[in-house]
Design an enzyme around this catalytic site. Structure first.
Site, PDB file in Angstrom:
ATOM      1  N   ASP A  70       0.795  -1.229   0.000  1.00 25.01           N
ATOM      2  CA  ASP A  70       0.000   0.000   0.000  1.00 25.01           C
ATOM      3  C   ASP A  70       0.829   1.280   0.000  1.00 25.01           C
ATOM      4  O   ASP A  70       0.304   2.364   0.237  1.00 25.01           O
ATOM      5  CB  ASP A  70      -0.964   0.014   1.189  1.00 25.01           C
ATOM      6  CG  ASP A  70      -0.263  -0.207   2.525  1.00 25.01           C
ATOM      7  OD1 ASP A  70       0.911   0.179   2.652  1.00 25.01           O
ATOM      8  OD2 ASP A  70      -0.872  -0.793   3.440  1.00 25.01           O
ATOM      9  N   ARG A 122       1.022   7.065  -0.103  1.00 20.42           N
ATOM     10  CA  ARG A 122       0.272   6.079   0.688  1.00 20.42           C
ATOM     11  C   ARG A 122      -1.107   5.946   0.062  1.00 20.42           C
ATOM     12  O   ARG A 122      -1.837   6.919  -0.063  1.00 20.42           O
ATOM     13  CB  ARG A 122       0.173   6.552   2.139  1.00 20.42           C
ATOM     14  CG  ARG A 122      -0.578   5.601   3.067  1.00 20.42           C
ATOM     15  CD  ARG A 122       0.141   4.275   3.195  1.00 20.42           C
ATOM     16  NE  ARG A 122      -0.487   3.406   4.189  1.00 20.42           N
ATOM     17  CZ  ARG A 122      -1.605   2.709   3.994  1.00 20.42           C
ATOM     18  NH1 ARG A 122      -2.233   2.785   2.832  1.00 20.42           N
ATOM     19  NH2 ARG A 122      -2.080   1.937   4.947  1.00 20.42           N
ATOM     20  N   ASP A 147      -5.414  -0.976   3.400  1.00 24.44           N
ATOM     21  CA  ASP A 147      -4.366  -1.372   4.351  1.00 24.44           C
ATOM     22  C   ASP A 147      -3.997  -2.815   4.050  1.00 24.44           C
ATOM     23  O   ASP A 147      -4.843  -3.707   4.086  1.00 24.44           O
ATOM     24  CB  ASP A 147      -4.877  -1.231   5.783  1.00 24.44           C
ATOM     25  CG  ASP A 147      -3.838  -1.669   6.814  1.00 24.44           C
ATOM     26  OD1 ASP A 147      -2.633  -1.439   6.567  1.00 24.44           O
ATOM     27  OD2 ASP A 147      -4.230  -2.234   7.851  1.00 24.44           O
ATOM     28  N   THR A 148      -2.738  -3.040   3.726  1.00 28.04           N
ATOM     29  CA  THR A 148      -2.260  -4.396   3.458  1.00 28.04           C
ATOM     30  C   THR A 148      -1.493  -4.925   4.665  1.00 28.04           C
ATOM     31  O   THR A 148      -0.971  -4.142   5.461  1.00 28.04           O
ATOM     32  CB  THR A 148      -1.337  -4.425   2.218  1.00 28.04           C
ATOM     33  OG1 THR A 148      -0.194  -3.576   2.443  1.00 28.04           O
ATOM     34  CG2 THR A 148      -2.087  -3.942   0.981  1.00 28.04           C
ATOM     35  N   GLU A 202       1.429  -6.303   7.085  1.00 29.51           N
ATOM     36  CA  GLU A 202       2.786  -5.769   7.238  1.00 29.51           C
ATOM     37  C   GLU A 202       3.848  -6.701   6.664  1.00 29.51           C
ATOM     38  O   GLU A 202       3.739  -7.929   6.740  1.00 29.51           O
ATOM     39  CB  GLU A 202       3.091  -5.523   8.718  1.00 29.51           C
ATOM     40  CG  GLU A 202       2.186  -4.498   9.393  1.00 29.51           C
ATOM     41  CD  GLU A 202       2.392  -3.092   8.875  1.00 29.51           C
ATOM     42  OE1 GLU A 202       3.400  -2.852   8.181  1.00 29.51           O
ATOM     43  OE2 GLU A 202       1.546  -2.232   9.163  1.00 29.51           O
ATOM     44  N   ARG A 261       3.528  12.152   3.514  1.00 28.96           N
ATOM     45  CA  ARG A 261       3.338  11.291   2.354  1.00 28.96           C
ATOM     46  C   ARG A 261       2.093  11.739   1.587  1.00 28.96           C
ATOM     47  O   ARG A 261       1.110  12.176   2.194  1.00 28.96           O
ATOM     48  CB  ARG A 261       3.173   9.831   2.781  1.00 28.96           C
ATOM     49  CG  ARG A 261       4.366   9.258   3.506  1.00 28.96           C
ATOM     50  CD  ARG A 261       4.114   7.828   3.971  1.00 28.96           C
ATOM     51  NE  ARG A 261       3.002   7.752   4.919  1.00 28.96           N
ATOM     52  CZ  ARG A 261       2.635   6.632   5.554  1.00 28.96           C
ATOM     53  NH1 ARG A 261       3.282   5.498   5.322  1.00 28.96           N
ATOM     54  NH2 ARG A 261       1.631   6.650   6.399  1.00 28.96           N
TER      55      ARG A 261
END
Length: 290
Positions: free
Chosen positions: A87, A101, A106-107, A109, A151
């Site tokens: 992501d 971002r 949300d992927t 970790e 970001r």
């Protein structure tokens, strides 16, 4: 004789009345009746009107997600210079490299300083590299343009679709970080996530793995504790700031070693969210410090 004349007059009167009524009926028929040709023409016109209305509805519906229409809101093409993880990517934006971002996704970790590599994290990273690495994309901003780490926050358009939605469709990300609604693509993303969830694809194949806070795996806690244990030489170094805290630059550190420790705790050299490594990306940061 008189009786005969009366009957004759009566018959003539009846005939005249019949003739008058008949003419009136013919006139009405000529005025109001619809011939077969007129009927076919009316049906054809009605059908054409209906088809026109249907095409208009389809065009209106398509315009909501048509990339050609969407492109009016997009920026110029930018090149993906590096895929950090599923992501997060780096792009060449306005003449300099920026970290992007991806909005609303949300992927799991892969490079978190205090968390282990989570299931499907490497899959998401590999998928991002396959689709994005070295390719041209367009950024679409929706709400605040940057986060607290400076970001860029954006949707990534490639080949007429957003990569954000592709991650959700593949079951490689969860819908998250809905901080400033309404978002343009939220409804479409929710539907994409539901399709992956209903088919138990990717992250949805592990019961209880996806949570409101992120991803939970039964081995995560043990692995995280093990990974967080510092090496002997690292323990003596002073970690001055929280790697997940506000953005830092070299001027925040007293020495190169202090900056280097912080950089590695933040994910370096694989990830450099604070951009301490500069443009050479040699893994050695803030080289001007003593």
């Amino acid at each position: 004789m008189k009786k005969y004349r009366f009957i004759k007059r009566t018959i003539i009167a009846i005939l005249i009345t019949t003739l008058i009524v008949g003419c009136g009926t013919m006139e009405d028929t000529g005025t109001n009746a619809t011939t077969p040709t007129e009927t076919k023409t009316a049906i054809k016109e009605e059908r054409n009107t209906s088809q026109h209305d249907q095409v208009k509805v389809e065009k209106d519906e398509k315009s909501e997600s048509d990339p050609q229409n969407e492109s009016k809101k997009l920026g110029d093409m930018v090149e993906v210079t590096r895929v950090v993880d599923g992501d997060t990517v780096n792009v060449l934006y306005n003449g300099k490299e920026e970290t992007v971002r991806l909005l609303l996704v949300d992927t799991p970790e892969t490079k978190h300083p205090s968390k282990p590599v989570q299931p499907f994290g490497p899959d998401a990273s590999s998928f991002a590299k396959e689709i994005l690495a070295g390719n041209q994309v367009q950024l679409e901003f929706d709400g605040p343009k940057r986060d607290k780490y400076d970001r860029l926050l954006a949707y990534l358009w490639i080949d007429g679709v957003t990569f954000n939605q592709m991650l959700l469709e593949q079951g490689l990300a969860r819908l998250a970080y809905v901080y400033d609604p309404p978002y343009t693509h939220f409804e479409a993303y929710m539907k994409a996530q539901n399709r992956a969830k209903n088919s138990e694809t990717g992250i949805w194949s592990k019961e209880g793995y996806v949570t409101d806070e992120g991803f939970y795996y039964q081995d995560d806690e043990e692995k995280a504790v093990h990974k967080a244990e510092p090496k002997a030489e690292e323990a003596s170094n002073d970690l001055s700031y929280d790697p997940e805290g506000p953005d830092r630059d070299c001027g925040d550190f007293d020495s190169q070693q202090q900056a280097q420790t912080f950089y590695e705790a933040a994910g370096g050299p694989d990830s450099d969210p604070h951009r301490l490594d500069g443009n050479d990306r040699d893994g050695v940061v803030c080289e001007s410090l003593p």
